[in-house]
Design an enzyme around this catalytic site. Structure first.
Site, PDB file in Angstrom:
ATOM      1  N   ARG A 333      60.427  78.021  16.680  1.00  0.00           N
ATOM      2  CA  ARG A 333      59.531  77.486  17.713  1.00  0.00           C
ATOM      3  C   ARG A 333      58.243  76.936  17.111  1.00  0.00           C
ATOM      4  NH1 ARG A 333      59.928  80.281  22.711  1.00  0.00           N
ATOM      5  NH2 ARG A 333      62.076  80.848  23.130  1.00  0.00           N
ATOM      6  N   ASP A 350      61.754  85.438  21.001  1.00  0.00           N
ATOM      7  CA  ASP A 350      62.100  84.036  21.238  1.00  0.00           C
ATOM      8  C   ASP A 350      63.436  83.693  20.590  1.00  0.00           C
ATOM      9  OD1 ASP A 350      59.755  83.832  22.591  1.00  0.00           O
ATOM     10  OD2 ASP A 350      58.668  82.756  21.025  1.00  0.00           O
ATOM     11  N   TRP A 490      57.681  90.651  27.889  1.00  0.00           N
ATOM     12  CA  TRP A 490      58.017  89.224  27.776  1.00  0.00           C
ATOM     13  C   TRP A 490      56.790  88.359  28.034  1.00  0.00           C
ATOM     14  CZ3 TRP A 490      57.123  85.589  31.418  1.00  0.00           C
ATOM     15  CH2 TRP A 490      57.564  84.303  31.093  1.00  0.00           C
ATOM     16  N   ASP A 492      53.400  87.500  27.362  1.00  0.00           N
ATOM     17  CA  ASP A 492      52.428  87.720  26.285  1.00  0.00           C
ATOM     18  C   ASP A 492      51.057  88.110  26.809  1.00  0.00           C
ATOM     19  OD1 ASP A 492      53.759  87.297  23.894  1.00  0.00           O
ATOM     20  OD2 ASP A 492      53.634  85.117  24.092  1.00  0.00           O
ATOM     21  N   GLU A 635      50.661  81.626  31.939  1.00  0.00           N
ATOM     22  CA  GLU A 635      51.105  82.878  32.552  1.00  0.00           C
ATOM     23  C   GLU A 635      50.357  83.229  33.845  1.00  0.00           C
ATOM     24  OE1 GLU A 635      50.872  82.367  29.342  1.00  0.00           O
ATOM     25  OE2 GLU A 635      52.429  83.428  28.222  1.00  0.00           O
ATOM     26  N   HIS A 642      60.621  79.346  31.791  1.00  0.00           N
ATOM     27  CA  HIS A 642      61.567  80.303  31.211  1.00  0.00           C
ATOM     28  C   HIS A 642      62.126  81.330  32.225  1.00  0.00           C
ATOM     29  CE1 HIS A 642      61.996  82.957  27.307  1.00  0.00           C
ATOM     30  NE2 HIS A 642      62.858  83.340  28.207  1.00  0.00           N
ATOM     31  N   THR A 707      60.989  76.186  24.049  1.00  0.00           N
ATOM     32  CA  THR A 707      60.906  77.214  25.083  1.00  0.00           C
ATOM     33  C   THR A 707      62.285  77.820  25.307  1.00  0.00           C
ATOM     34  OG1 THR A 707      60.781  77.457  27.501  1.00  0.00           O
ATOM     35  CG2 THR A 707      60.826  75.210  26.676  1.00  0.00           C
ATOM     36  N   GLY A 708      62.277  79.093  25.606  1.00  0.00           N
ATOM     37  CA  GLY A 708      63.529  79.808  25.881  1.00  0.00           C
ATOM     38  C   GLY A 708      64.212  79.303  27.147  1.00  0.00           C
TER      39      GLY A 708
HETATM   40  C1  GLC Z   1      55.706  81.816  25.237  1.00  0.00           C
HETATM   41  C2  GLC Z   1      56.172  82.695  24.116  1.00  0.00           C
HETATM   42  C3  GLC Z   1      57.181  83.710  24.603  1.00  0.00           C
HETATM   43  C4  GLC Z   1      56.679  84.457  25.805  1.00  0.00           C
HETATM   44  C5  GLC Z   1      56.228  83.496  26.887  1.00  0.00           C
HETATM   45  C6  GLC Z   1      55.578  84.195  28.052  1.00  0.00           C
HETATM   46  O1  GLC Z   1      56.738  80.968  25.643  1.00  0.00           O
HETATM   47  O2  GLC Z   1      56.747  81.955  23.079  1.00  0.00           O
HETATM   48  O3  GLC Z   1      57.466  84.625  23.579  1.00  0.00           O
HETATM   49  O4  GLC Z   1      57.694  85.302  26.277  1.00  0.00           O
HETATM   50  O5  GLC Z   1      55.293  82.582  26.347  1.00  0.00           O
HETATM   51  O6  GLC Z   1      54.377  84.800  27.714  1.00  0.00           O
END
Ligand code: GLC
Length: 799
Positions: A333, A350, A490, A492, A635, A642, A707-708
């Site tokens: 990433r 990730d 998850w 952050d 966030e 994701h 991104t996941g």
């Molecule tokens: C980012 C980070 C991931 C985390 C997400 C939510 O995408 O790479 O690890 O889960 O933010 O905070």
């Protein structure tokens, strides 16, 4: 507003209006050399690492935001007028010149038609050579002879991201360039083993290796002095900033096309330059390498192809979402216009998640990543949150032991093995699922017995590593019996420390159950007992502590205060607490339906589901950094992409195909192709987040590619919506689709056999399978694993 379109037949996205609001990027390279390239040929290359092996320079966060790049200029030698094949950097009025950028799978093609000169620049990296090829065609569409000068331009970077950005009093004199036999060689005096080269298929008329000579003073890539003048100055120098410019004068008869190849390679002139110049001066080798690359992707994509009534679903699943997920696995990433180097390696959570989406398409790379992650796993059971796997593979380092003046010293394992203060409570749990999915896909149960060292000493089988992960989560619970949040889960920005995270307890339950499937295959009866009772205990604690009446709370602060409850004014409802309660199977049916209804009611928007609402405006460090992020961003109340697929999966588990599709559609980049004035970012890639409703730019997408989301949407769409799931016993088919889908088809290769699956939905249901036939025989359970190389017809009737 629209800037381009999906060309599914060619597996390309075509930008026909180049002034997009932000750079739309693509990734070249599938092994070690990578270029992140914009739709204007801006971007940079690196070899394996964006931190310590940069090849071409990127001026991060600059204006414009994609300079410099890998450019080709054309100059009409009769009029002196010049332009670039990509719209930028010269930037002709695009009402007078016509530009296209075609982003394909690991290649990008730039096309331009200006005053009757039709030109094309195809950029790609052959699978087995560390060289980027620029395949340039110039065609005279006019009725008169034309004299054109062709110039390449790229800017070399210092080797290490830190010396490229600081301490210039040292680094500016640490690299040099020279020209010989048609090859520009760029060397690092202080690292005598490192070279890059730039060459071509022709004998240049002139060249420049010194950047500032080519560009000229107080000019930019838009109006380089050399191009304006019509020739380079044959510059080279020891010390300073360097570039790769080779100049060729061509003369084109009416209708004539000339093809020139440029090559950017890793290695010295002697070691690589001469041989690769020779190889790719032969156009047949260029064509073959491009064909190989196309086949490489064709093979990957052919493992799972779908045909549904939804063109966007087809395009994204058959091409773009898998491509995006693969990109995250191969390059991790840390290489984009946002992640610009300096932070490299593997994010534990990730990479573990990225792996899951592509175990079928890339078994080798995903296995390599799994082993690397296991080598970053501690005997206590937690994983290193972010680490460079190279540190644990010292045999990989062939660098001479030279003391370097500017390069950051290599890290030792003891420098990066962090303690509990940096443990993220979710990190290693993801790996349980990735490993079990890898084994289920590939049928390789012996993998569980492979011995892999722990990062802090000792070793264990893969199976033992997994038990340690589950035991860690069982041990680190808080006062309510819910998993501790630790540094973060998850999310952050949710920093609960000794407080508790609902999401992690749900994940724990999920991971234990996934593990149990494998333990059963291996016949580990003691563990089956132990982990079945662990799962029951976790579920009980979740149901006892986390229900809030209409939805599940997100956790507790270390003072025991509830987060994500209707009693709070802000952060009342969190998406992940609901989707994971349902996805994990921990929620009772009644609560599952109720909490997902709350998601629909409170978190849905036409651009996707919000992560939490209302966003926080008051800081609270017991909750975490989330309360210090602007409202509606990332966030704190954005539509974080994701988690969206988790809600899709949850709805599929409940049998709500219409709602699953509503959520899938809301955030689908394909669907936003016509609203780029709002979305801004590329419509073929999921972005990390979309501004939430509490932000003035609601709907604007940010941070593409890494991104996941890609891996999870691929999983949600294929395993839960289309419902095609490999299991130990066979292929399970259990779709959950919109009621207006009358049919769909899937071709799935699995363990060497091909399954051609036709699903019909005559009564317009959302879920439920009435009958399955395999090669005209009735099947009552999963489809048994068929012989390798067999082709099988599967018919499924829903109802
Ligand atoms: C980012 C980070 C991931 C985390 C997400 C939510 O995408 O790479 O690890 O889960 O933010 O905070």
């Amino acid at each position: 507003m629209r800037y381009g379109y999906f060309d599914d037949k060619n597996r390309e996205y075509v930008i026909d209006r180049p002034d997009v609001p932000v750079s739309w990027t693509n990734y070249l390279g599938v092994k070690d050399l990578c270029t992140v390239i914009s739709h204007n040929a801006g971007g940079y290359s690196f070899y394996k690492s964006t931190e310590h092996h940069r090849v071409t320079r990127f001026r991060q966060n600059g204006i414009p935001l994609d300079r410099p790049g890998h450019y080709v200029y054309l100059r009409d030698d009769e009029t002196g007028e010049y332009w670039s094949i990509s719209w930028q950097p010269v930037g002709k009025d695009f009402n007078k010149a016509k530009y296209f950028c075609r982003h394909g799978l690991s290649y990008s093609k730039f096309q331009c038609n200006y005053k009757g000169i039709e030109a094309e620049q195809l950029l790609f990296i052959p699978i087995d050579d560390d060289v980027e090829l620029w395949d340039v065609k110039v065609n005279n569409k006019t009725r008169k002879k034309r004299k054109i000068s062709v110039f390449s331009y790229l800017e070399f970077s210092f080797h290490h991201v830190e010396i490229d950005n600081q301490n210039l009093q040292m680094s500016l004199y640490a690299s040099g360039s020279n020209y010989k036999d048609g090859i520009i060689e760029y060397d690092f005096f202080y690292e005598p083993w490192t070279y890059h080269f730039f060459s071509s298929s022709f004998n240049p008329n002139s060249y420049d290796c010194v950047r500032d000579t080519f560009i000229g003073s107080y000019r930019t890539e838009t109006n380089p002095a050399a191009v304006e003048k019509g020739k380079c100055s044959n510059s080279s120098e020891l010390g300073g900033n360097h570039c790769g410019s080779l100049h060729k004068k061509i003369s084109l008869k009416p209708g004539e096309e000339i093809r020139l190849i440029f090559m950017l390679g890793v290695g010295s002139r002697e070691e690589k330059g001469y041989s690769l110049k020779k190889k790719y001066s032969d156009l047949k080798n260029v064509d073959n390498a491009f064909e190989e690359l196309k086949k490489y992707w064709q093979n990957k994509l052919s493992v799972l192809q779908v045909k549904t009534p939804h063109p966007g679903f087809n395009s994204m699943i058959n091409i773009w979402t898998l491509y995006q997920a693969e990109t995250c696995v191969v390059w991790s990433r840390f290489g984009s216009f946002i992640e610009v180097g300096g932070r490299v390696g593997l994010g534990y959570r990730d990479t573990s998640q990225d792996i899951m989406g592509v175990v079928h398409a890339n078994p080798e790379k995903t296995k390599q990543r799994i082993i690397q992650l296991l080598k970053g796993h501690t005997t206590m059971g937690y994983g290193l949150h972010l680490f460079d796997p190279d540190v644990f593979e010292p045999e990989e380092h062939k660098l001479p032991n030279v003391k370097l003046p500017t390069v950051v010293p290599r890290k030792k394992p003891e420098d990066i093995i962090h303690g509990m203060e940096d443990v993220c409570s979710d990190d290693a749990l993801w790996l349980v699922a990735s490993i079990c999915e890898w084994v289920t896909e590939n049928g390789n149960l012996e993998f569980f017995s492979q011995v892999v060292p722990y990062v802090d000493g000792g070793e264990g089988t893969v199976y033992e590593h997994l038990t340690k992960i589950l035991d860690f989560s069982a041990k680190y619970v808080g006062q309510n019996g819910i998993c501790q949040g630790l540094r973060a889960d998850w999310n952050d920005c949710l920093n609960l420390g000794g407080g508790e995270s609902a999401m992690v307890s749900f994940m724990h339950y999920w991971a234990v159950n996934i593990f149990l499937e494998s333990a059963k295959q291996l016949g580990c009866s003691d563990d089956i007992k132990k982990y079945t009772s662990m799962a029951e205990k976790v579920k009980e604690a979740c149901e006892r502590e986390l229900w809030d009446g209409d939805w599940y709370i997100r956790g507790f602060t270390k003072k025991g205060i509830k987060i994500g409850t209707k009693e709070s004014d802000e952060g009342k409802i969190f998406l992940n607490a609901q989707s994971w309660a349902v996805y994990s199977g921990a929620a009772s049916e009644e609560r599952a339906v109720k909490c997902m209804n709350a998601v629909d009611k409170y978190l849905y928007s036409k651009y996707g589901l919000h992560l939490v609402l209302p966003a926080y405006s008051k800081t609270d460090d017991d909750i975490g950094y989330i309360t210090r992020v602007y409202k509606g961003i990332k966030e704190n109340g954005a539509i974080f992409s994701h988690p969206n697929p988790w809600a899709v999966i949850a709805e599929c588990k409940l049998g709500h195909g219409n709602r699953a599709m509503k959520y899938y559609d809301a955030i689908l980049p394909y669907n936003q192709n016509k609203i780029i004035e709002i979305r801004q970012a590329e419509p073929y890639s999921y972005c990390q987040f979309i501004m939430g409703k509490d932000h003035a730019a609601h709907g604007r997408a940010r941070h593409p590619w890494l991104t996941g989301t890609a891996s999870w949407f691929y999983t949600a769409a294929t395993k839960y919506m289309l419902g095609i799931q490999p299991t130990y016993k066979g292929l399970k088919i259990n779709p959950c689709i919109p009621s207006d889908w009358k049919k769909f088809e899937v071709i799935r290769k699995w363990r060497g056999a091909i399954y051609k699956i036709k699903v019909k939905n005559p009564s317009g249901v959302e879920k439920g399978v009435k009958s399955i036939t395999l090669n005209n025989e009735i099947i009552t359970d999963v489809i048994p694993i068929q012989k390798a190389r067999s082709e099988n017809e599967v018919e499924v009737i829903m109802g």
